[in-house]
Design a protein around this motif. Structure first.
Motif, mmCIF file in Angstrom:
data_model
loop_
_atom_site.group_PDB
_atom_site.id
_atom_site.type_symbol
_atom_site.label_atom_id
_atom_site.label_comp_id
_atom_site.label_asym_id
_atom_site.label_seq_id
_atom_site.Cartn_x
_atom_site.Cartn_y
_atom_site.Cartn_z
ATOM 1 N N ARG A 74 0.851 -1.197 0.000
ATOM 2 C CA ARG A 74 0.000 0.000 0.000
ATOM 3 C C ARG A 74 0.884 1.243 0.000
ATOM 4 O O ARG A 74 1.945 1.263 0.612
ATOM 5 C CB ARG A 74 -0.921 0.029 1.219
ATOM 6 N N SER A 109 -2.613 5.741 0.166
ATOM 7 C CA SER A 109 -3.642 4.777 0.553
ATOM 8 C C SER A 109 -3.847 4.788 2.061
ATOM 9 O O SER A 109 -4.987 4.771 2.551
ATOM 10 C CB SER A 109 -3.242 3.373 0.080
ATOM 11 N N LEU A 139 -7.209 5.715 4.300
ATOM 12 C CA LEU A 139 -7.749 4.802 5.311
ATOM 13 C C LEU A 139 -7.844 5.495 6.666
ATOM 14 O O LEU A 139 -8.827 5.345 7.394
ATOM 15 C CB LEU A 139 -6.860 3.556 5.415
ATOM 16 N N ARG A 198 -11.531 5.888 2.658
ATOM 17 C CA ARG A 198 -11.596 4.518 2.138
ATOM 18 C C ARG A 198 -11.689 3.559 3.313
ATOM 19 O O ARG A 198 -11.321 3.891 4.448
ATOM 20 C CB ARG A 198 -10.348 4.193 1.305
ATOM 21 N N GLY A 199 -12.144 2.355 3.018
ATOM 22 C CA GLY A 199 -12.201 1.328 4.045
ATOM 23 C C GLY A 199 -13.438 1.409 4.923
ATOM 24 O O GLY A 199 -14.285 2.304 4.760
ATOM 25 N N TRP A 247 -5.530 -4.208 12.450
ATOM 26 C CA TRP A 247 -6.700 -3.640 11.774
ATOM 27 C C TRP A 247 -6.710 -4.033 10.300
ATOM 28 O O TRP A 247 -7.750 -4.384 9.736
ATOM 29 C CB TRP A 247 -6.686 -2.117 11.930
ATOM 30 N N LEU A 248 -5.554 -3.982 9.650
ATOM 31 C CA LEU A 248 -5.462 -4.343 8.239
ATOM 32 C C LEU A 248 -5.822 -5.813 8.017
ATOM 33 O O LEU A 248 -6.477 -6.165 7.030
ATOM 34 C CB LEU A 248 -4.056 -4.070 7.711
ATOM 35 N N LYS A 252 -9.854 -6.101 9.279
ATOM 36 C CA LYS A 252 -10.853 -5.250 8.618
ATOM 37 C C LYS A 252 -10.679 -5.166 7.103
ATOM 38 O O LYS A 252 -11.660 -5.001 6.377
ATOM 39 C CB LYS A 252 -10.811 -3.833 9.199
ATOM 40 N N MET A 253 -9.437 -5.283 6.631
ATOM 41 C CA MET A 253 -9.179 -5.132 5.203
ATOM 42 C C MET A 253 -8.778 -6.439 4.534
ATOM 43 O O MET A 253 -8.714 -6.519 3.312
ATOM 44 C CB MET A 253 -8.081 -4.087 4.974
ATOM 45 N N ASP A 309 -5.857 -7.770 4.575
ATOM 46 C CA ASP A 309 -4.483 -7.711 4.063
ATOM 47 C C ASP A 309 -3.636 -8.824 4.671
ATOM 48 O O ASP A 309 -3.808 -9.183 5.836
ATOM 49 C CB ASP A 309 -3.847 -6.365 4.406
#
Length: 212
Positions: A91, A95, A99, A104-105, A130-131, A134-135, A137
């Motif tokens: 990222r 980005s 976030l 975003r997100g 969190w990534l 929630k994302m 990643d």
């Protein structure tokens, strides 16, 4: 026993003679290395029941050399969004800004640890979690024990600089007391529950018939 890998940053580079002293003190599982910024650290591979136990044993052995001490453990937890982008690798800083601002997100990006002089510092442990959650990643999990050890070492260094080491030790002891009391109460409750369960099993068990 588990095998743990971590790095311990040093306040200076040890001499060849001091490196031999470290080796003799038990740091034969570690190697002195440096980074492009001029920092010096030990790359450690240490066995231990826990990571904190392994780190503690290394810190004790470092103290065998006069005027040599640890100034950090592992990668520092505090990062800017630019640092976070470099650690992530997938990222961009833009980005991360989107976030963090909620553009975003799903929202809920970790709040900054410190905001000063137009610079915001975040916890990489919180961001990486969190990534992942929630994302989605694929970010390696940060061991919280490394973060705790790094914070403890930095606190000790700061306390020494301002000549407040004894007071800070007392402060930590008092601050940890509620947690220790809670742990003791929980352990006592588990023991009592086990005793009660054992007693109940004994009461319900049929009497043994003597062998003929």
């Amino acid at each position: 026993m588990n095998n743990w890998n971590f790095r311990v940053m040093l306040n200076r580079a040890p001499s060849d003679e001091e490196t031999d002293t470290l080796y003799e003190a038990g740091l034969d599982d570690s190697a002195v290395a440096g980074d492009p910024d001029g920092g010096v650290y030990l790359m450690c591979e240490r066995e231990g029941e826990s990571l904190l136990e392994a780190i503690t044993s290394v810190l004790i052995q470092i103290s065998s050399v006069d005027k040599l001490w640890a100034v950090g453990v592992g990668q520092g937890d505090a990062v800017t969004l630019g640092d976070a982008a470099r650690r992530h690798g997938g990222r961009t800083q833009a980005s991360f800004r989107q976030l963090a601002s909620g553009q975003r997100g799903p929202g809920g990006f970790p709040e900054p640890l410190i905001e000063a002089d137009n610079v915001s510092l975040y916890s990489w442990a919180e961001i990486s979690e969190w990534l992942r959650t929630k994302m989605g990643d694929n970010v390696p999990e940060t061991n919280r024990d490394v973060t705790l050890a790094d914070a403890a070492v930095k606190l000790a260094c700061r306390a020494s600089v301002v000549h407040r080491a004894p007071q800070v030790r007392d402060l930590l002891e008092v601050a940890c007391r509620p947690t220790l009391v809670e742990a003791k109460v929980e352990a006592k409750a588990k023991i009592e529950a086990k005793i009660e369960a054992t007693a109940a099993q004994g009461e319900s068990a049929p009497p043994k018939v003597p062998a003929a």
